[in-house]
Write an enzyme that holds these catalytic residues in place. Structure first.
Site, PDB file in Angstrom:
ATOM      1  N   LYS A 139       0.826  -1.435  -0.249  1.00 50.25           N
ATOM      2  CA  LYS A 139      -0.125   0.020  -0.056  1.00 50.25           C
ATOM      3  C   LYS A 139       0.820   1.239  -0.061  1.00 50.25           C
ATOM      4  O   LYS A 139       1.636   1.783   1.161  1.00 50.25           O
ATOM      5  CB  LYS A 139      -0.678   0.201   0.761  1.00 50.25           C
ATOM      6  N   GLU A 154       9.425  17.808  13.817  1.00 50.88           N
ATOM      7  CA  GLU A 154       9.628  17.610  12.429  1.00 50.88           C
ATOM      8  C   GLU A 154       9.131  18.169  11.316  1.00 50.88           C
ATOM      9  O   GLU A 154       7.381  18.113  11.371  1.00 50.88           O
ATOM     10  CB  GLU A 154       9.382  16.070  12.100  1.00 50.88           C
ATOM     11  N   GLY A 165       2.608   5.937  12.712  1.00 50.79           N
ATOM     12  CA  GLY A 165       3.331   4.673  13.316  1.00 50.79           C
ATOM     13  C   GLY A 165       2.626   4.619  14.652  1.00 50.79           C
ATOM     14  O   GLY A 165       2.293   3.228  15.354  1.00 50.79           O
ATOM     15  N   CYS A 224      14.193  12.484   5.712  1.00 50.63           N
ATOM     16  CA  CYS A 224      13.597  12.107   7.220  1.00 50.63           C
ATOM     17  C   CYS A 224      15.492  11.883   7.496  1.00 50.63           C
ATOM     18  O   CYS A 224      15.486  12.543   8.906  1.00 50.63           O
ATOM     19  CB  CYS A 224      13.110  10.060   7.521  1.00 50.63           C
ATOM     20  N   GLY A 230       6.656   5.967   7.437  1.00 51.00           N
ATOM     21  CA  GLY A 230       5.620   7.082   7.734  1.00 51.00           C
ATOM     22  C   GLY A 230       6.511   8.094   9.346  1.00 51.00           C
ATOM     23  O   GLY A 230       7.346   8.204   9.860  1.00 51.00           O
ATOM     24  N   SER A 231       5.242   8.832   9.545  1.00 53.16           N
ATOM     25  CA  SER A 231       5.481  10.127  10.437  1.00 53.16           C
ATOM     26  C   SER A 231       5.362   8.901  12.230  1.00 53.16           C
ATOM     27  O   SER A 231       4.676   7.907  11.662  1.00 53.16           O
ATOM     28  CB  SER A 231       4.043  10.863  10.548  1.00 53.16           C
ATOM     29  N   GLU A 267       9.493   2.310  11.151  1.00 50.00           N
ATOM     30  CA  GLU A 267      10.973   3.891  10.567  1.00 50.00           C
ATOM     31  C   GLU A 267       9.742   4.637  10.826  1.00 50.00           C
ATOM     32  O   GLU A 267       9.272   5.442   8.914  1.00 50.00           O
ATOM     33  CB  GLU A 267      10.983   2.909   8.693  1.00 50.00           C
TER      34      GLU A 267
HETATM   35  P1  NAD Z   1       2.094   9.155   6.557  1.00 48.08           P
HETATM   36  O1  NAD Z   1       2.668   8.523   8.027  1.00 48.08           O
HETATM   37  O2  NAD Z   1       1.552  10.062   6.465  1.00 48.08           O
HETATM   38  O3  NAD Z   1       2.216   8.013   6.049  1.00 48.08           O
HETATM   39  C1  NAD Z   1       2.252   7.490   4.984  1.00 48.08           C
HETATM   40  C2  NAD Z   1       1.650   6.235   5.193  1.00 48.08           C
HETATM   41  O4  NAD Z   1       1.103   5.520   6.016  1.00 48.08           O
HETATM   42  C3  NAD Z   1       0.910   6.148   3.726  1.00 48.08           C
HETATM   43  O5  NAD Z   1       1.274   5.249   2.688  1.00 48.08           O
HETATM   44  C4  NAD Z   1      -0.293   6.146   4.075  1.00 48.08           C
HETATM   45  O6  NAD Z   1      -1.273   6.255   3.205  1.00 48.08           O
HETATM   46  C5  NAD Z   1       0.366   5.644   5.137  1.00 48.08           C
HETATM   47  N1  NAD Z   1      -1.309   5.760   6.423  1.00 48.08           N
HETATM   48  C6  NAD Z   1      -2.030   6.884   6.796  1.00 48.08           C
HETATM   49  N2  NAD Z   1      -2.651   6.670   7.849  1.00 48.08           N
HETATM   50  C7  NAD Z   1      -2.616   5.515   8.054  1.00 48.08           C
HETATM   51  C8  NAD Z   1      -3.084   4.461   8.950  1.00 48.08           C
HETATM   52  N3  NAD Z   1      -3.788   5.021   9.845  1.00 48.08           N
HETATM   53  N4  NAD Z   1      -2.803   2.841   9.076  1.00 48.08           N
HETATM   54  C9  NAD Z   1      -2.174   2.551   7.574  1.00 48.08           C
HETATM   55  N5  NAD Z   1      -1.604   2.920   6.637  1.00 48.08           N
HETATM   56  C10 NAD Z   1      -1.643   4.422   7.381  1.00 48.08           C
HETATM   57  O7  NAD Z   1       3.510   9.947   6.041  1.00 48.08           O
HETATM   58  P2  NAD Z   1       4.144  10.408   4.923  1.00 48.08           P
HETATM   59  O8  NAD Z   1       3.142  12.692   5.481  1.00 48.08           O
HETATM   60  O9  NAD Z   1       4.040  10.262   3.533  1.00 48.08           O
HETATM   61  O10 NAD Z   1       6.087  11.156   5.132  1.00 48.08           O
HETATM   62  C11 NAD Z   1       6.968  11.881   5.829  1.00 48.08           C
HETATM   63  C12 NAD Z   1       7.130  10.351   7.526  1.00 48.08           C
HETATM   64  O11 NAD Z   1       7.589  10.009   6.879  1.00 48.08           O
HETATM   65  C13 NAD Z   1       7.699  11.635   8.167  1.00 48.08           C
HETATM   66  O12 NAD Z   1       7.476  11.819   9.131  1.00 48.08           O
HETATM   67  C14 NAD Z   1       9.487  11.185   7.888  1.00 48.08           C
HETATM   68  O13 NAD Z   1      11.082  11.479   8.884  1.00 48.08           O
HETATM   69  C15 NAD Z   1       9.088  10.047   7.765  1.00 48.08           C
HETATM   70  N6  NAD Z   1       9.967   9.337   6.999  1.00 48.08           N
HETATM   71  C16 NAD Z   1      10.909   7.904   7.264  1.00 48.08           C
HETATM   72  C17 NAD Z   1      11.609   7.586   6.911  1.00 48.08           C
HETATM   73  C18 NAD Z   1      12.784   6.294   8.197  1.00 48.08           C
HETATM   74  O14 NAD Z   1      12.628   5.803   7.396  1.00 48.08           O
HETATM   75  N7  NAD Z   1      12.465   5.999   9.352  1.00 48.08           N
HETATM   76  C19 NAD Z   1      11.737   7.364   5.658  1.00 48.08           C
HETATM   77  C20 NAD Z   1      11.178   8.467   4.641  1.00 48.08           C
HETATM   78  C21 NAD Z   1      10.086   9.100   5.497  1.00 48.08           C
END
Ligand code: NAD
Length: 491
Positions: free
Chosen positions: A172, A379, A230, A281, A225-226, A247
């Site tokens: 996804k 962040e 997470g 990130c 993701g965020s 992550e």
């Molecule tokens: P996000 O958390 O908004 O979304 C990430 C993914 O999660 C998307 O595919 C989204 O559709 C999905 N998602 C959202 N809500 C969900 C839920 N309730 N259940 C399951 N899936 C859900 O993050 P973003 O805005 O896409 O990315 C930016 C964030 O990612 C920043 O915080 C960044 O630091 C982090 N990031 C971390 C790393 C790492 O390796 N540590 C790498 C890249 C980005």
């Protein structure tokens, strides 16, 4: 109906009939339309993955690796096309978009090689005529949930190790970069994966993503993701005791010591803070500077930042592309207001760039930031960095560690003792010496401490721990029932 979910080897539309659109952040133009998938679509994709697992887990790992080698070759052949698409759909500049694809090539090659390693252990037994070993075993259906900021690289960080270990996958991908996810999966299928081994479900996090996390037949969720998402994912997965690999975000600091090579430090700051428009990130959103060099560093940094060229990623000579969408512009601008209200000094940037509807924001540098301010703690995920003056190395390390996140860190110094102390004491999963906070290589573990994750690592052979379970095996060739020491009541 857009037939853009891959389920069991067939491209299908979403069962709910609704769609969503992907945009070009540099212009606001519509790029393409995708199915807004529902829990029913996720259910079908998981069923296909579960079905395919039965055979895939038995395919010899070197053969699984050979498919990843072919995938790497396909990625290489399609690198110009994918790079161009990424400059449009995600917005990063050409050189960085090519780097994103390159990272997927490198990861696929590295994990293809794992197909001929996947080492277990053999160990002595307590008893005579007995052989002990431990082997890695695939787990089952993996749900991979990815963000938009590395739209080709991050899916590869998850799928390449998951597949070589013998798992099947439902991806996804982020709703901001669905077309790149589609091309990624198309090329994987073309590389020779059997039907159902990789499945793609397009859609939103709270719908398709949540359904994937809660699905009882999904054994592993690998999420990037965020922090907020997470936490929601970890809670939702708790009911089914699904393994969760997280992550999450960062608030990464560069330490500039009084003996640093300042020009080198400025190079590192500019690249780490404003590369990918700060949407990494590992982006350097804090610069912790010894007061002895604070004035000079500001001067050199501002000159460099003001010379950065903004524009669409596909144009030559552009340094900084757009933010991902209008909401990101609002968020970054909101933090500019917060920084000003908190009393930080805005040195440069801090405003939107008006133009043809693109999501551009000027690279922004705040000075005189206190380590406790919100712009130094939260962040922002945009082209904003905060200069924090400190007195000496110990104060610098304390400031660096005084945040909830622990992803990347960096120190500029010529003092080898300080460098080694920083390597030991910075609370982060990654420390760079005399380089910025970005630039991970695929064969080393990637991930962070504290709120950046839950203790797992991506990349390197560390990634195998997420996608396999250990099995311990005892082979007794004595021909009689031997009791292990714990059951040997007489000993
Ligand atoms: P996000 O958390 O908004 O979304 C990430 C993914 O999660 C998307 O595919 C989204 O559709 C999905 N998602 C959202 N809500 C969900 C839920 N309730 N259940 C399951 N899936 C859900 O993050 P973003 O805005 O896409 O990315 C930016 C964030 O990612 C920043 O915080 C960044 O630091 C982090 N990031 C971390 C790393 C790492 O390796 N540590 C790498 C890249 C980005």
């Amino acid at each position: 109906m857009a037939e853009r979910n891959l389920i069991g080897g067939t491209w299908a539309g979403g069962s709910g009939g609704e769609t969503f659109t992907s945009f070009v952040p540099a212009t606001g133009e519509t790029l393409d339309t995708f199915p807004r998938s529902t829990a029913a679509d996720v259910d079908r994709a998981v069923a296909a993955a579960k079905d395919a697992f039965g055979d895939w887990r038995l395919v010899p790992a070197p053969e699984r690796g050979a498919i990843l080698f072919r995938f790497a070759e396909l990625l290489r052949a399609h690198k110009p096309e994918l790079t161009d698409l990424m400059t449009r759909e995600m917005g990063k500049v050409k050189a960085e978009a090519g780097g994103d694809v390159q990272e997927a090539i490198d990861m696929s090659l590295f994990m293809a090689g794992e197909g001929r390693r996947l080492h277990g252990q053999t160990t002595p037994s307590e008893l005579r005529d007995k052989f002990n070993m431990s082997i890695r075993q695939p787990i089952g259906v993996v749900g991979a949930i990815t963000p938009w900021n590395f739209p080709i690289a991050i899916p590869s960080w998850k799928l390449a190790p998951a597949l070589v270990c013998g798992n099947t996958v439902v991806l996804k991908a982020a709703e901001d970069t669905p077309k790149l996810a589609e091309r990624f999966v198309e090329l994987l299928a073309e590389a020779g994966l059997p039907d159902g081994v990789v499945n793609l479900v397009q859609g939103f996090g709270e719908e398709a993503g949540d359904a994937l996390v809660r699905h009882p037949d999904v054994r592993v969720i690998s999420f990037t993701g965020s922090r907020e998402t997470g936490v929601a994912v970890a809670k939702a997965a708790a009911e089914t005791l699904t393994h969760v690999h997280l992550e999450l975000g960062g608030k990464n600091a560069i330490l500039v010591c009084d003996d640093a090579d300042l020009d080198l430090a400025v190079d590192g700051i500019v690249w780490s803070a404003f590369g990918t428009t700060g949407q990494r990130c590992t982006a350097a959103s804090r610069v912790i500077v010894d007061r002895a060099v604070y004035g000079e560093l500001q001067k050199r940094l501002v000159a460099r930042v003001e010379a950065l060229r903004l524009g669409p990623g596909w144009e030559d000579g552009v340094d900084v592309g757009p933010l991902i969408n209008a909401a990101a512009v609002e968020k970054v601008d909101g933090y500019t207001r917060i920084g000003i209200d908190e009393g930080a000094k805005l040195l440069t940037g801090g405003e939107r760039v008006s133009g043809e509807g693109g999501c551009f924001y000027r690279p922004t540098v705040f000075a005189d930031v206190e380590a406790s301010m919100r712009i130094a703690q939260e962040e922002i995920f945009g082209p904003t960095t905060a200069l924090i003056p400190v007195d000496g190395f110990d104060e610098a390390v304390a400031a660096a560690n005084g945040v909830r996140f622990g992803l990347s860190s960096s120190i500029f110094t010529r003092d080898v003792n300080r460098a080694f102390r920083a390597m030991r004491d910075l609370e982060a999963g990654i420390t760079y010496v005399n380089a910025g906070t970005t630039g991970a290589e695929v064969h080393l573990p990637f991930g962070g401490t504290k709120d950046t994750g839950n203790g797992h690592r991506e990349a390197g052979s560390a990634a195998l721990d997420v996608f396999t379970e250990w099995k311990s095996i005892y082979v007794d060739y004595s021909g009689r029932l031997q009791r292990a020491q714990i059951d040997n009541v007489d000993s």
